[in-house]
Design a protein around this motif. Sequence first.
Motif, PDB file in Angstrom:
ATOM      1  N   GLU A   1       0.834  -1.209   0.000  1.00  0.00           N
ATOM      2  CA  GLU A   1       0.000   0.000   0.000  1.00  0.00           C
ATOM      3  C   GLU A   1       0.865   1.253   0.000  1.00  0.00           C
ATOM      4  N   PHE A   2       1.960   1.203   0.732  1.00  0.00           N
ATOM      5  CA  PHE A   2       2.892   2.328   0.773  1.00  0.00           C
ATOM      6  C   PHE A   2       3.437   2.613  -0.627  1.00  0.00           C
ATOM      7  N   LEU A   3       3.896   1.565  -1.319  1.00  0.00           N
ATOM      8  CA  LEU A   3       4.431   1.742  -2.669  1.00  0.00           C
ATOM      9  C   LEU A   3       3.374   2.293  -3.614  1.00  0.00           C
ATOM     10  N   ALA A   4       2.162   1.793  -3.509  1.00  0.00           N
ATOM     11  CA  ALA A   4       1.080   2.300  -4.357  1.00  0.00           C
ATOM     12  C   ALA A   4       0.829   3.779  -4.079  1.00  0.00           C
ATOM     13  N   GLY A   5       0.869   4.165  -2.815  1.00  0.00           N
ATOM     14  CA  GLY A   5       0.679   5.561  -2.446  1.00  0.00           C
ATOM     15  C   GLY A   5       1.783   6.466  -2.959  1.00  0.00           C
ATOM     16  N   LYS A   6       2.969   5.903  -3.106  1.00  0.00           N
ATOM     17  CA  LYS A   6       4.114   6.660  -3.632  1.00  0.00           C
ATOM     18  C   LYS A   6       4.213   6.542  -5.153  1.00  0.00           C
ATOM     19  N   LYS A   7       3.226   5.885  -5.756  1.00  0.00           N
ATOM     20  CA  LYS A   7       3.159   5.695  -7.212  1.00  0.00           C
ATOM     21  C   LYS A   7       4.361   4.910  -7.748  1.00  0.00           C
ATOM     22  N   ILE A   8       4.735   3.870  -7.000  1.00  0.00           N
ATOM     23  CA  ILE A   8       5.816   2.976  -7.403  1.00  0.00           C
ATOM     24  C   ILE A   8       5.191   1.637  -7.785  1.00  0.00           C
ATOM     25  N   ASP A   9       5.530   1.133  -8.966  1.00  0.00           N
ATOM     26  CA  ASP A   9       5.027  -0.156  -9.433  1.00  0.00           C
ATOM     27  C   ASP A   9       5.728  -1.268  -8.650  1.00  0.00           C
ATOM     28  N   GLU A  10       4.982  -1.879  -7.748  1.00  0.00           N
ATOM     29  CA  GLU A  10       5.552  -2.887  -6.852  1.00  0.00           C
ATOM     30  C   GLU A  10       6.142  -4.069  -7.628  1.00  0.00           C
ATOM     31  N   ASN A  11       5.444  -4.566  -8.627  1.00  0.00           N
ATOM     32  CA  ASN A  11       5.909  -5.741  -9.368  1.00  0.00           C
ATOM     33  C   ASN A  11       7.222  -5.471 -10.091  1.00  0.00           C
ATOM     34  N   GLN A  12       7.318  -4.339 -10.757  1.00  0.00           N
ATOM     35  CA  GLN A  12       8.567  -4.004 -11.451  1.00  0.00           C
ATOM     36  C   GLN A  12       9.707  -3.838 -10.458  1.00  0.00           C
ATOM     37  N   PHE A  13       9.445  -3.149  -9.360  1.00  0.00           N
ATOM     38  CA  PHE A  13      10.454  -2.931  -8.335  1.00  0.00           C
ATOM     39  C   PHE A  13      10.953  -4.275  -7.791  1.00  0.00           C
ATOM     40  N   ARG A  14      10.016  -5.166  -7.444  1.00  0.00           N
ATOM     41  CA  ARG A  14      10.366  -6.472  -6.873  1.00  0.00           C
ATOM     42  C   ARG A  14      11.164  -7.319  -7.870  1.00  0.00           C
TER      43      ARG A  14
END
Length: 58
Positions: A5-18
């Motif tokens: 949820e934090f990453l989504a709030g910061k507009k970071i694509d969690e899947n790409q980051f991971r």
Amino acid sequence: MTFEEFLAGKKIDENQFRQNEPIRYHSWKAEFEQLHPESFTTQKKFLINEVRRKYQVR
């Protein structure tokens, strides 16, 4: 609040980051789970901006 949820709030694509930076992703997730979200943001402020530019939600 979860790390996802934090990453989504910061507009970071969690899947790409991971997928592209698994060591940093898991390190940050472990730290996030031990800190208050505001403390985590303060500690990683400039790094969060760097990651957001790389893995922006589209």
